[in-house]
Design an enzyme around this catalytic site. Structure first.
Site, mmCIF file in Angstrom:
data_model
loop_
_atom_site.group_PDB
_atom_site.id
_atom_site.type_symbol
_atom_site.label_atom_id
_atom_site.label_comp_id
_atom_site.label_asym_id
_atom_site.label_seq_id
_atom_site.Cartn_x
_atom_site.Cartn_y
_atom_site.Cartn_z
ATOM 1 N N GLU A 34 0.866 -1.184 0.000
ATOM 2 C CA GLU A 34 0.000 0.000 0.000
ATOM 3 C C GLU A 34 0.898 1.228 0.000
ATOM 4 O O GLU A 34 1.957 1.241 0.639
ATOM 5 C CB GLU A 34 -0.901 0.015 1.239
ATOM 6 C CG GLU A 34 -1.732 1.299 1.321
ATOM 7 C CD GLU A 34 -2.901 1.235 2.294
ATOM 8 O OE1 GLU A 34 -2.906 0.340 3.164
ATOM 9 O OE2 GLU A 34 -3.789 2.085 2.176
ATOM 10 N N CYS A 55 -6.643 0.782 2.875
ATOM 11 C CA CYS A 55 -7.631 1.872 2.903
ATOM 12 C C CYS A 55 -7.513 2.790 1.690
ATOM 13 O O CYS A 55 -8.449 3.525 1.372
ATOM 14 C CB CYS A 55 -7.466 2.700 4.172
ATOM 15 S SG CYS A 55 -7.916 1.790 5.647
ATOM 16 N N ASN A 76 -12.260 -3.301 0.711
ATOM 17 C CA ASN A 76 -11.166 -3.556 1.660
ATOM 18 C C ASN A 76 -11.731 -3.825 3.048
ATOM 19 O O ASN A 76 -12.203 -4.915 3.315
ATOM 20 C CB ASN A 76 -10.188 -2.380 1.666
ATOM 21 C CG ASN A 76 -9.082 -2.542 2.702
ATOM 22 O OD1 ASN A 76 -8.499 -3.618 2.808
ATOM 23 N ND2 ASN A 76 -8.811 -1.513 3.488
ATOM 24 N N GLU A 77 -11.733 -2.800 3.903
ATOM 25 C CA GLU A 77 -12.246 -3.012 5.270
ATOM 26 C C GLU A 77 -13.652 -2.457 5.372
ATOM 27 O O GLU A 77 -13.887 -1.456 6.045
ATOM 28 C CB GLU A 77 -11.323 -2.339 6.278
ATOM 29 C CG GLU A 77 -10.058 -3.131 6.513
ATOM 30 C CD GLU A 77 -9.152 -2.524 7.578
ATOM 31 O OE1 GLU A 77 -9.365 -1.349 7.954
ATOM 32 O OE2 GLU A 77 -8.234 -3.221 8.023
HETATM 33 O O1 AHR Z 1 -2.045 -1.457 6.711
HETATM 34 C C1 AHR Z 1 -2.484 -0.193 7.059
HETATM 35 C C2 AHR Z 1 -3.996 -0.088 7.041
HETATM 36 O O2 AHR Z 1 -4.538 -0.948 7.995
HETATM 37 C C3 AHR Z 1 -4.668 -0.509 5.776
HETATM 38 O O3 AHR Z 1 -4.732 0.505 4.859
HETATM 39 C C4 AHR Z 1 -6.047 -0.866 6.220
HETATM 40 O O4 AHR Z 1 -6.658 -1.805 5.389
HETATM 41 C C5 AHR Z 1 -5.850 -1.314 7.649
HETATM 42 O O5 AHR Z 1 -6.732 -0.678 8.495
#
Ligand code: AHR
Length: 654
Positions: free
Chosen positions: A48, A239, A370-371
């Site tokens: 990321e 994220c 994602n989340e």
């Molecule tokens: O890894 C950092 C963040 O942690 C990521 O963007 C997210 O998916 C998680 O909350």
């Protein structure tokens, strides 16, 4: 008398505890009976753009804000020249993806220019060649542009000149050597003589990038990824997929094609944490989806893109795309599959070919969201899955179990994932080392017939210290190793796992711990990296049972273990973790197979100090060592150091 008694009692207690410590356990390993296949994707990478992992990190561009598109167009740049010697004008062009350019207007013929500070400086190396390029247009007789690399005292350590500008926008390139290694160099551009010159896309790359590619990646950082022999590469997050709001979500189509036309946006980690504000954090998308696919291919990893599902981050704006307006989002996934796998006669397959990769990228998995959590996610996921299953039954879709590894939302999502028959479910756990130890048996009770597990983001979060790298303690890594024996043992349901996040720039991070820390010149593998490497380079092909007193080792006497065979090399591989502060002994008792050698290799990472960590300037506090050990027969005594991970490879007779 009383004192004598107490001393005796203490001595007895110590003796009892020592004898408990040295009481060898026997780990019975059924080396001849494979019980589950280990997926080739098992140990992978999560990438990321957080902590300046892309711009200012693995993407080797040294110029920050090269196209003057940051909110403040001259952020990262400092004007130079006598006051009123000329003008610096920010002008908007017709290119809607890269509208701004800078007009340098020197009407008196006095020197006028500007310096770029790079990403907390520019790391440059003596003897290395640097490729400078610039998009420019001569408005009025501008004669030449001096290009200089400066060290922090202002000394010129490399230079070149670009001249003979045309009246049309054109890219100019030049190459020059740098004479001094410096971590915080700057780039100075100076217009000499009278004239007006328009400039954009001011770029400086080392010639030596990963595989020598133009617009390439930092070779030292990619090498660290390649050394892990990862099974997959998840990108672009995290994220960042979701965006604070939908407008700033990751849109892959804006990250492919000509680099000059990729529309820069703010990085969502720019102001996410007030205590680690980074107002100069943007996404140039120089590292875009084509480059991610290429990176995955280069390091032998299966690509796993995660795309937005019509929801912005639920920790931020929670913006939702109405259910009847999801088409463009679904189309993004369909087009991505075409971009990765489609024939070169298709629209997106052609773009891939035009970008230099006619062969398909062999995409087999895509994540949707994602989340996310709640019914709003499931409502959307259902619509995505219906279309995608119809059109692309060959692709495995990955759904998410939310940001936490347990709780109401997690349970709800899992129930839904089972009902929807989602092939892979992405679980995230950022928890204490103690949680990791307790969860070594987490998957022992998972439904064997339900969706498979993708442990898509995990890291043991230990206490924080002052140094950037201080949270990557040996204790945290050891706890991850303990849990990973549980992942391997359950490889029939756990198909993939990746530590997160991957990179942290020591001078510009937002989140820690991270797997690899770096500055402008160097990098350090964390203890957690070595744990990942011990697992991924000893992945094996099939799980075999390894039991003490009929049970897997999941923390009894602070020990954890898993075993597998590598059917390609005919080896038994046993991974053992000792989280106690004393040495332990384990007797491996092989059943069903005989060792074919008299000496075996042990790879060991150990440190008597669980708080130890590696730093960019001191990278070898916790590193693996190799040992050899003579053996005879099917019983092998292994001594496990205090606080250690030990991996043995035992060649076995076929
Ligand atoms: O890894 C950092 C963040 O942690 C990521 O963007 C997210 O998916 C998680 O909350």
């Amino acid at each position: 008398m009383k004192l004598k008694h107490s001393v005796l009692l203490i001595c007895l207690m110590i003796a009892a505890s020592l004898s408990a410590q040295t009481q060898p356990k026997t780990l019975v390993v059924k080396a001849g009976t494979p019980i589950a296949t280990i997926q080739s994707t098992m140990w992978g990478l999560f990438f990321e753009d957080i902590n300046f992992a892309a711009d200012g990190g693995i993407y080797a561009e040294l110029v920050k804000n090269r196209s003057f598109e940051f909110n403040k167009p001259l952020m990262g740049w400092t004007k130079i020249g006598e006051e009123y010697a000329g003008q610096f004008q920010i002008i908007n062009s017709q290119n809607e993806n890269n509208p701004r350019f800078l007009r340098l207007e020197s009407l008196q013929g006095k020197e006028l220019g500007l310096t770029n500070e790079g990403f907390r400086g520019m790391g440059v190396v003596a003897g290395e060649n640097y490729l400078f390029s610039i998009l420019a247009k001569q408005e009025q007789g501008a004669s030449a542009l001096k290009i200089e690399l400066l060290d922090s005292t202002g000394l010129v350590i490399g230079n070149a000149e670009v001249k003979n500008f045309s009246g049309d926008w054109k890219t100019y390139e030049t190459k020059f050597a740098c004479s001094v290694t410096h971590p915080k160099a700057q780039l100075r551009l100076t217009l000499s003589g009278k004239g007006v010159l328009d400039i954009d896309m001011v770029s400086l790359f080392p010639e030596h990038t990963w595989k020598g590619r133009k617009n390439g990646l930092r070779a030292d950082l990619v090498q660290k990824l390649a050394d892990l022999k990862p099974g997959f590469l998840r990108f672009p997050g995290g994220c960042i997929v979701e965006g604070h709001e939908l407008e700033t979500r990751y849109q892959w189509k804006k990250t492919v094609g000509n680099v000059d036309d990729r529309k820069l946006i703010v990085n969502r980690w720019n102001t996410e944490f007030s205590y680690r504000n980074a107002p100069d954090y943007f996404q140039s998308y120089g590292l875009g989806f084509f480059e991610y696919f290429q990176l995955a291919e280069d390091i032998g990893a299966s690509p796993l893109p995660i795309l937005n599902c019509g929801m912005a981050c639920e920790f931020n704006s929670s913006e939702l795309v109405p259910l009847d307006k999801l088409d463009p989002y679904i189309q993004d996934i369909l087009d991505l599959i075409e971009f990765a796998n489609g024939a070169t006669t298709t629209k997106w397959g052609k773009l891939r070919a035009d970008m230099g990769h006619p062969a398909p990228f062999n995409l087999k998995m895509v994540g949707v969201g994602n989340e996310q959590w709640g019914t709003q996610y499931i409502d959307r996921l259902k619509i995505f899955l219906k279309v995608l299953n119809e059109k692309h039954p060959e692709i495995a879709f990955v759904g998410g179990a939310g940001p936490f590894p347990d709780g109401k939302d997690f349970d709800y999502l899992w129930t839904q994932m089972r009902e929807l028959k989602v092939p892979l479910v992405d679980e995230h756990y950022y928890r204490s080392p103690e949680w990791f130890l307790k969860n070594a048996s987490r998957y022992d009770s998972y439904d064997r017939k339900g969706p498979k597990i993708f442990a898509g983001e995990y890291a043991a979060h230990d206490k924080e210290g002052e140094d950037a790298e201080s949270r990557n303690t040996w204790k945290s890594a050891l706890a991850e190793a303990a849990l990973m024996t549980g992942l391997e043992r359950n490889a029939d349901v756990v198909y993939m796992a990746s530590y997160a996040p991957l990179f942290g720039n020591v001078n510009a991070w937002q989140w820690r711990p991270d797997l690899i820390w770096f500055d402008n010149l160097k990098s350090a593998a964390t203890p957690n990296y070595y744990v990942q490497k011990m697992f991924s380079t000893n992945a094996g092909t099939d799980v075999v049972t390894a039991l003490v007193d009929g049970k897997p080792l999941t923390g009894q006497d602070s020990l954890f273990a898993s075993a597998c065979i590598d059917s390609k090399t005919s080896e038994l591989i046993v991974k053992m973790v000792n989280v106690a502060r004393h040495t332990a002994s384990l007797t491996l008792s092989l059943e069903g197979k005989q060792p074919s050698v008299k000496e075996i290799n042990l790879q060991v990472v150990a440190n008597a100090n669980p708080g130890a960590f590696n730093q960019v300037g001191k990278p070898e506090e916790v590193t693996p060592v190799e040992r050899k050990q003579k053996i005879s027969g099917k019983k092998i005594d292994i001594s496990l150091d205090a606080y250690s991970l030990t991996v043995v490879r035992i060649p076995i007779k076929k």
